[in-house]
Design an enzyme around this catalytic site. Structure first.
Site, PDB file in Angstrom:
ATOM      1  N   CYS A  27       0.848  -1.195   0.000  1.00  0.00           N
ATOM      2  CA  CYS A  27       0.000   0.000   0.000  1.00  0.00           C
ATOM      3  C   CYS A  27       0.889   1.253   0.000  1.00  0.00           C
ATOM      4  O   CYS A  27       1.713   1.444   0.905  1.00  0.00           O
ATOM      5  CB  CYS A  27      -0.897   0.015   1.227  1.00  0.00           C
ATOM      6  SG  CYS A  27      -1.842   1.543   1.361  1.00  0.00           S
ATOM      7  N   ILE A  28       0.670   2.102  -0.988  1.00  0.00           N
ATOM      8  CA  ILE A  28       1.573   3.244  -1.162  1.00  0.00           C
ATOM      9  C   ILE A  28       1.421   4.263  -0.036  1.00  0.00           C
ATOM     10  O   ILE A  28       2.425   4.800   0.461  1.00  0.00           O
ATOM     11  CB  ILE A  28       1.392   3.889  -2.555  1.00  0.00           C
ATOM     12  CG1 ILE A  28       2.481   4.941  -2.781  1.00  0.00           C
ATOM     13  CG2 ILE A  28       0.004   4.471  -2.753  1.00  0.00           C
ATOM     14  CD1 ILE A  28       2.637   5.365  -4.228  1.00  0.00           C
TER      15      ILE A  28
END
Lengths: 130, 99
Positions: free
Chosen positions: A77-78
């Site tokens: 997840c960025i």
């Protein structure tokens, strides 16, 4: 059957190891993993800078080897990664940070990837906690 | 729709187990892993609660976590390895992890 696996805990948490062992057992049982999604503190498992004590399991290395060997879709997840300082070269450059610590085979992407994986899988397995 | 509930937190640290038991449907299963296997500690309140919850055939615990803590599940439930964990997750319609 198809599994989507989400990991919420860092590499030093027992549940991260449990997620890996579950994923290995799923593939060994002839099932498919449509995507691994590393969220919240789980992003630390993707860091290339983790140094495990010599007498302990190097879980980030195990994850990396597993993902590479099985050619799995492994998304980090960025948003969770950026706030924890887990950056690939592109993000390190974008935010002018001194180093990148997210080598391949990991990919940075958004939470939508977890939703999509959950839709495409027969079961969503979430691992977190102790 | 049956659900496999997965708990990995110690029952002595929070209310996940009691909350889960309150919500557990008659066809649902419960898998204890990690520190949650301490719920099977002999003579403890969580064990008495589990014994009173009519979980025949629906209570499971991850074998390696039982072994690591020297805890036995007796005839209250079944110890499972990872292949059995995978099979359990497919036996139930959904899996809910109490993160």
């Amino acid at each position: 059957m198809k599994f989507a696996i989400a990991v919420f805990s860092p590499a030093h948490a027992p549940s991260s190891r449990r997620a890996l062992r579950f994923a290995q057992a799923a593939l060994a049982g002839g099932h498919e993993i449509v995507r691994l999604f590393f969220y919240q503190d789980g992003v630390h498992s993707a860091s290339g800078n983790v140094v495990a004590p010599q007498d302990e399991l190097d879980l980030p290395a195990e994850w990396r080897a597993f993902v590479s060997a099985q050619q799995l879709d492994a998304v980090v997840c960025i948003a969770a990664a950026l706030r924890r300082g887990v950056l690939n070269a592109e993000e390190a450059q974008r935010y002018q940070r001194p180093a990148a610590n997210l080598p391949p085979p990991w990919e940075l992407s958004g939470l939508g990837q977890l939703h999509e994986a959950a839709q495409g899988a027969d079961r969503l397995m979430c691992f977190g906690g102790d | 729709m049956s659900t496999l509930h997965v708990i990995c937190h110690s029952p002595f640290g929070d209310n996940r187990l009691s909350s889960c038991l309150r919500l557990l449907g008659s066809a649902d299963g419960l898998l204890l892993c990690g520190d949650a296997v301490y719920a099977l500690q002999p003579g403890s309140e969580p064990l008495r609660t589990l014994q009173a919850s009519q979980l025949d055939g629906r209570l499971f615990a991850l074998d390696e976590d039982l072994q690591a803590r020297a805890i036995a599940i007796s005839d209250l439930g079944k110890a499972v390895d990872y292949p059995a964990f995978v099979a359990l997750s497919l036996h139930y319609d959904k899996v809910n992890s109490w993160l």
